[in-house]
Design an enzyme around this catalytic site. Structure first.
Site, PDB file in Angstrom:
ATOM      1  N   ASP A  72       4.992   1.894  -3.228  1.00 28.68           N
ATOM      2  CA  ASP A  72       4.781   3.298  -2.865  1.00 28.68           C
ATOM      3  C   ASP A  72       3.897   3.497  -1.651  1.00 28.68           C
ATOM      4  OD1 ASP A  72       6.170   4.604  -5.066  1.00 28.68           O
ATOM      5  OD2 ASP A  72       4.645   3.674  -6.306  1.00 28.68           O
ATOM      6  N   ALA A  84      -7.279   2.620 -11.667  1.00 27.65           N
ATOM      7  CA  ALA A  84      -8.359   3.162 -10.841  1.00 27.65           C
ATOM      8  C   ALA A  84      -9.322   3.990 -11.681  1.00 27.65           C
ATOM      9  CB  ALA A  84      -7.781   4.013  -9.719  1.00 27.65           C
ATOM     10  N   PRO A  86      -6.572  -1.555  -7.980  1.00 29.58           N
ATOM     11  CA  PRO A  86      -7.048  -0.556  -7.020  1.00 29.58           C
ATOM     12  C   PRO A  86      -6.751  -0.857  -5.555  1.00 29.58           C
ATOM     13  CG  PRO A  86      -8.878  -1.810  -7.915  1.00 29.58           C
ATOM     14  CD  PRO A  86      -7.658  -2.258  -8.653  1.00 29.58           C
ATOM     15  N   GLY A 112      -2.724   0.812  -9.315  1.00 28.27           N
ATOM     16  CA  GLY A 112      -3.427   0.896 -10.603  1.00 28.27           C
ATOM     17  C   GLY A 112      -2.615   0.264 -11.706  1.00 28.27           C
ATOM     18  N   ASP A 113      -2.363   1.043 -12.755  1.00 26.93           N
ATOM     19  CA  ASP A 113      -1.588   0.568 -13.890  1.00 26.93           C
ATOM     20  C   ASP A 113      -0.300   1.388 -13.963  1.00 26.93           C
ATOM     21  OD1 ASP A 113      -1.931  -0.875 -16.805  1.00 26.93           O
ATOM     22  OD2 ASP A 113      -0.809   0.994 -16.938  1.00 26.93           O
ATOM     23  N   LYS A 144       5.651   8.042   0.087  1.00 24.05           N
ATOM     24  CA  LYS A 144       5.512   8.779   1.336  1.00 24.05           C
ATOM     25  C   LYS A 144       5.077   7.800   2.419  1.00 24.05           C
ATOM     26  CE  LYS A 144       2.703  12.673   2.960  1.00 24.05           C
ATOM     27  NZ  LYS A 144       3.367  12.760   4.240  1.00 24.05           N
TER      28      LYS A 144
END
Lengths: 407, 241
Positions: free
Chosen positions: B33, B116, B10, B86-87, B54
């Site tokens: 990311d 998450a 997370p 997360g995953d 982004k």
């Protein structure tokens, strides 16, 4: 060069001119840390790698796109020369020597007046290792120190004192590397560890001898009573001033009954912290090459406990509704009752040819993966003698793994 | 092994797996990311870091270009960590990247992370499963993908009940709530929004399906729908950031 000839020091380079001659991969490795130190970095090289170019474009350093010239080190405090041309490196080192500027020569460490240590960072600490010209040895020691800091084998904050209460730590699916950094660190500080049959049991071997390990799976009571015994074990040890880690497989809140333990501790006035873990429901399929969601294939996943049969009065699960889902279903603790689950799903609309993956002892060396279909899964589980713990993934994603197998 | 598809959890570096932390420490290239992952990226030391998500006014890279970048880096023999929030396989596009790598013959491995879907509720004091309250957990991608008009069967999701967690659904929440209400889920079903889980500015706001929590919170936001959403195991403790 022997290590005694070097003096390890920390330089304050903020705002000071540092010249790097060369813009290749060696420069690329050195530059980020120099930039991070606040130095006014200037790179002199006719050509640079895209990463160095990006740092120049971002204004993190100044790039002079030309060959080195004598006089380039004017006003510099520190220099690194890392071109592919020996004569250029030698000329830079010679200029540095004349002006009493410390200079690293990447092609011939002993010829420069400084060497770069193997460096790593951990939580505000900078670790540097010099070994007198054996970079692999330095890197290995650095990695070992950093890993020890991350896992808690070396405690870097003794002033924080002893931990207290109970930590509910999700240990992940079983591979000892899949516990979290924080979980591992708390485990290393534990006085008492309460474990289950599941989870990364190999980590228990690394605990110091004074740590008391309580195996909850061996508590000699009925299943219902054993949770009360676990709760009181946690509370008693914590109240006796011990730091207790409750180590569970997967995540404490996903079938882990962590909720009950947390409430029991809270009611007894024992402080509790919860450290989430990688749940086996997602982690086990992932490592077996089964993504539980996949764009265009399944955009939703349902995790279901299979600890009671569909017709059991204790069941809260709406199996007919599950049968109508098109996404992925992950069944936990369901091996023994898979026939009943497969039947109820098929009877309510899930096609019999829906791909199924059954993963026994996922992420462990003993992992076994069975690929089958919903219509055949019960038969195949029996034929292949699949035993708990196992995760059953139902849905088209279970067939993607054929494409994902790489050697 | 060259490309590692690694779940970052997370956001708190302490919630990385030990394997992820180790791989970051030795990575030559990290492809990521979210610029907000800075604390985790710091573990990568001097490795080359490339943001494909982004960033500021620049849009995210198209998925095909991310796939190609990973294939190229893998073929060049670089030690690459592809960091996914997360995953990598739970409402994420790690599967597509894995297929691209497999198709190109580039060796890779998957290192699961804490999704998450479970961690965000847990860190906000919500256990997603409680034996007496909810024995199923449904995780759905919130943003309906325009390229794939495959619809989630909301009536089935509503009928399954239990706990429903919506990821990446900040803008889609209203539409999802309407679908669930139309499918017969009770209007007073609790909904809790957890914003920026595990970060210092984590927040939680609870509403109902009929009166949704204001989704204007700092991303990432995770929504928990179901009876467990009213639980707050951290109430009164100092564990709420």
């Amino acid at each position: 060069m022997s290590v005694e000839q070097h003096y390890l020091v920390g330089l304050d380079l903020v705002g000071r001119r540092v010249v790097v001659v060369g813009g290749g991969t060696v420069a690329q490795r050195r530059l980020p840390r120099l930039v991070a130190s606040g130095a006014a970095v200037e790179v002199i090289a006719p050509h640079v790698t895209p990463a160095v170019q990006a740092m120049a474009d971002a204004g993190e350093l100044t790039w002079h796109a030309r060959p080195y010239e004598d006089g380039d080190l004017d006003g510099a405090w520190y220099a690194i020369t890392c071109t592919q041309l020996t004569e250029v490196n030698a000329a830079v080192a010679a200029e540095a020597e004349r002006h009493r500027i410390f200079c690293v020569r990447s092609d011939a460490g002993t010829e420069g007046s400084a060497v770069t240590p193997a460096v790593g960072e951990h939580d505000g600490l900078l670790v540097g290792v010099l070994s007198g010209g054996q970079p692999r040895r330095s890197a290995a020691v650095r990695d070992g120190v950093l890993s020890a800091l991350r896992t808690g084998a070396v405690l870097d904050r003794p002033e924080l004192g002893r931990l207290a209460g109970v930590a509910l730590v999700g240990g992940g699916p079983g591979d000892p590397e899949l516990i979290t950094v924080r979980g591992r660190r708390l485990l290393a500080s534990a006085d008492v560890v309460v474990t289950d049959r599941l989870g990364p049991r190999e980590l228990l071997d690394e605990l110091p001898p004074h740590v008391e390990v309580v195996d909850a799976a061996k508590i000699p009571y009925g299943r219902a009573a054993s949770q009360d015994v676990i709760n009181s074990t946690l509370i008693e040890h914590a109240k006796a001033g011990k730091f207790v880690v409750r180590l569970k497989g997967g995540d404490s809140y996903l079938f882990g009954r962590g909720f009950e333990e947390l409430i029991a501790c809270a009611e007894a006035g024992v402080p509790v912290t919860v450290v989430p873990g990688v749940t086996s429901a997602f982690g086990v399929p992932a490592m077996a090459g089964v993504p539980v969601t996949h764009r265009g294939v399944a955009h939703e996943v349902v995790v279901v406990s299979g600890h009671v049969a569909p017709d059991d009065e204790r069941s809260l699960v709406d199996w007919p509704a599950l049968g109508r889902l098109t996404g992925t279903i992950v069944l936990m603790m369901a091996v023994e009752r898979i026939r009943a689950f497969a039947e109820v799903l098929c009877a309510n609309g899930r096609p019999g040819d829906t791909p199924v993956a059954v993963i026994q002892e996922g992420t462990m060396r003993t992992e076994r993966v069975l690929r089958t279909s919903l219509a055949r899964v019960a038969e195949d589980v029996t034929a292949h003698e699949i035993r708990p713990p196992a995760i059953i993934v139902i849905g088209p994603v279970a067939a993607l793994s054929d494409e994902l197998i790489t050697e | 092994m060259t490309v590692h598809l690694v779940g970052a959890g997370p956001g708190d570096p302490g919630l990385l797996t030990c394997r992820a932390a180790e791989l970051l420490g030795s990575a030559e290239v990290v492809v990521y990311d979210r610029p907000s992952m800075a604390d985790i990226l710091a573990l990568a030391g001097t490795g080359d870091k490339r943001c494909v998500g982004k960033s500021g006014s620049r849009p995210a890279w198209p998925q095909a270009e991310v796939n190609q970048l990973l294939v190229d880096l893998g073929r060049a023999g670089r030690e690459v960590v592809r960091l996914k929030a997360g995953d990598p396989f739970v409402v994420s596009r790690g599967g597509e990247e894995a297929l691209a790598l497999a198709g190109a013959g580039v060796p890779f491995e998957v290192v699961p992370g804490i999704s998450a879907a479970i961690a965000a509720p847990a860190l906000a004091g919500i256990p997603v499963m409680v034996r007496q309250i909810a024995t199923t957990l449904t995780v759905v991608a919130g943003n309906e993908d325009p390229e794939y008009r495959q619809r989630i069967d909301w009536s089935a999701v509503a009928a399954v009940g239990g706990t429903v967690v919506v990821l990446t659904g900040r803008s889609a929440l209203r539409g999802i709530a309407e679908e669930l209400l139309a499918a017969g889920m009770a209007a007073d079903t609790p909904v809790t929004a957890v914003s920026a889980a595990s970060r210092a500015h984590q927040r939680r706001v609870t509403g109902t399906l009929a009166a949704l929590p204001d989704p204007r919170m700092r991303p990432p936001v995770t929504f928990v729908i179901g009876a467990v959403a009213t639980l707050d195991l951290l109430e009164g403790s100092d564990a709420h950031p």
